[in-house]
Design an enzyme around this catalytic site. Sequence first.
Site, PDB file in Angstrom:
ATOM      1  N   ASP A  39      19.366  37.337 -16.164  1.00  0.00           N
ATOM      2  CA  ASP A  39      19.992  36.227 -16.737  1.00  0.00           C
ATOM      3  C   ASP A  39      19.379  37.050 -18.613  1.00  0.00           C
ATOM      4  O   ASP A  39      18.598  37.949 -18.919  1.00  0.00           O
ATOM      5  CB  ASP A  39      19.312  35.292 -17.196  1.00  0.00           C
ATOM      6  CG  ASP A  39      18.045  34.276 -17.670  1.00  0.00           C
ATOM      7  OD1 ASP A  39      17.231  35.986 -16.695  1.00  0.00           O
ATOM      8  OD2 ASP A  39      17.939  33.808 -18.250  1.00  0.00           O
ATOM      9  N   ASP A  75      20.027  40.323   0.232  1.00  0.00           N
ATOM     10  CA  ASP A  75      20.732  41.942  -0.454  1.00  0.00           C
ATOM     11  C   ASP A  75      21.749  41.011  -1.581  1.00  0.00           C
ATOM     12  O   ASP A  75      23.454  41.716  -0.235  1.00  0.00           O
ATOM     13  CB  ASP A  75      21.025  43.280  -0.106  1.00  0.00           C
ATOM     14  CG  ASP A  75      21.322  43.965  -1.098  1.00  0.00           C
ATOM     15  OD1 ASP A  75      21.297  43.242  -2.637  1.00  0.00           O
ATOM     16  OD2 ASP A  75      22.192  45.302  -1.728  1.00  0.00           O
ATOM     17  N   GLU A  85      16.738  38.871  -7.664  1.00  0.00           N
ATOM     18  CA  GLU A  85      16.753  38.906  -8.969  1.00  0.00           C
ATOM     19  C   GLU A  85      16.317  40.251  -9.313  1.00  0.00           C
ATOM     20  O   GLU A  85      15.453  40.511  -9.126  1.00  0.00           O
ATOM     21  CB  GLU A  85      16.511  37.512  -9.728  1.00  0.00           C
ATOM     22  CG  GLU A  85      17.093  37.791 -11.249  1.00  0.00           C
ATOM     23  CD  GLU A  85      16.561  35.801 -12.228  1.00  0.00           C
ATOM     24  OE1 GLU A  85      16.902  35.291 -11.556  1.00  0.00           O
ATOM     25  OE2 GLU A  85      17.511  36.363 -13.518  1.00  0.00           O
TER      26      GLU A  85
END
Length: 556
Positions: A182, A521, A530
């Site tokens: 993010d 994956d 992440e």
Amino acid sequence: MRTRRSHLLCTIIISLLAMAPSAFTAHAVDTRIRLNTVGFLPEHDKRASIAAPCSEFSVNDEASGKAVFRGKTLGPVHNADTGEDLYVADFSVLRRPGLYHLEAAGVGRSAVFRISNEVYNFAFYTAVRAMTLWRCGTAVRGTHAATVYAHGACHLEDAWLDAVGGGHTRRDATGGWHDAGDYNKYVVNSGVTVGTMLLAWEQFGDRIRRVALDLPDKNTGLPDYLSEIKWELDWLLKMQTLDGSVYHKVSTREFGPAIPPEQEKTERFITPYSSAATADFVAMTAMAARVYEPFDKAYARRCLEAARRGYAFLQAHAENHPADLTGFRTGAYQTKDDDDRLWAAAEMWETTGETICLADIEARGAGKKFDANWGWSNVSNLGLLTYLFSKRSGRRTTLVSEIKAALLVTADEIVRARDAHGYARPLTLYYWGCNGGVANTTVVLQSAYRLTPKPAYTEATLDALGHLFGRNFYGRSFVTGLGASPPLHPHDRRSMGASNAPTWPGYLVGGGWPRATDWKDEAARYDLNEIAINWNAPLIYALAGFVSEPTKRQPR
Ligand code: 9MR
Ligand code: 9MR
Ligand code: ZN
């Protein structure tokens, strides 16, 4: 048609050139043979784990195919967390630099790997450059394996003050690194990241000060490595309020979609302060004050002044104060502040030498143990290490020896975990981001080595890297763009967006949990795949310890 064809041919040739040497091998790789596919240092241990019955193996020169070493495997050893019986091939005595693969009798052949003194140099470069590519508030660009990775200047509006009582007005909070997959920016997670990276500088500065990182920054007068960290520090300095406290984060209200960062136009806000963010800020800026002092005195003074104001705030507000994150559903990074305050006290002491800071760290450090497993929510290891390795006089000698002993106890515990594991993983736990935890053990190990140069501390550090680079249940590298069969689908908004978006290189993915065998994956699995700054930082730390000057010893 003709042009399309030749275009296609070009693309194929370019991608072949870009691929790891393993892609050239005519023989298929058997992924049951699991080893560090980035490679091995000549003078250190070299082992592979084989997940199939196998009694003999050879290591073969890649070019000639000739066996240069033959051995018998050890085992089988039962590896409890993956439920496998593993055979271990030890070829530590093979020291000649070169390109090789391993052939396990009756099983197959491994991916190609290198033995060289410089085997970690490119990985170090790539992992630090990944931080550069994480920069917010500027356009970024980098090349890896003939692919260009770039995005435009993003989040130039950071950030709105609505949530901190500033009305709908803006305060400059541009810059810094995006946190992870993010694009938000969180002070607490910057703490452990910058702390670990500056510790790498303090411990391995001689190895990394001359590494060129191809930064866009010009004429900074700083070693590239410190220039990259300064990008984050400059943002952090914008996060401190007038009273010395530090805002907790800059963030959208909800997690945004997987679009390139410059396309994210949703409003981003500064959220109220927390005592943990403030303490981490004090630790980082106090550290920076002494690290940047030889290169930029004015900047060092600015960092120290900021650290002092934050520290004064903490002393006037002794209670733990979580951030009020009402209305925000992005990363929380809420954590009790005692470990953060301990770290702040230690860095203030080391930088200023003031007795009040010494009293503070000694009160907080009394009876403290090191943690084999640590991270953003527990940074007391960083404070204890700074106290332990302090160059100042005046410390209580009994406490210094207690903390010394505690460091060795924890390092030995980590070595035992490594010994007991079939893939030499030095951490026993599996949780969100545990690959970062594996990398974090190297901070304890390498620091212990400075006290007592036991070879096992260095070898276990290399085993941690080996595990992350392919000696694991999957037989795959956990770092994008490095080693054999690396993650292709990290939860990273830059890599996810368009269907043809390339996988941005140099990033350690979180890893499997709750079981060792649970990694996937898959981009959607942010809990497994992440990427995050606090996981890359200890990877960078671990690699920094083995960066070598190419001019010293060339591979033959
Ligand atoms: O994409 C988000 C990721 O960066 C965070 O680490 C994660 C956990 O906080 O949340 C992800 O966002 C998801 C959200 O929590 C729930 N809806 C789907 C979001 C995107 O996959
Ligand atoms: O690393 C964090 C992990 O320890 C937590 O269990 C998890 C859920 O709260 O959040 C992780 O941090 C994420 C953060 O909240 C948002 N940016 C991405 C981080 C990595 O997934
Ligand atoms: Zn940005």
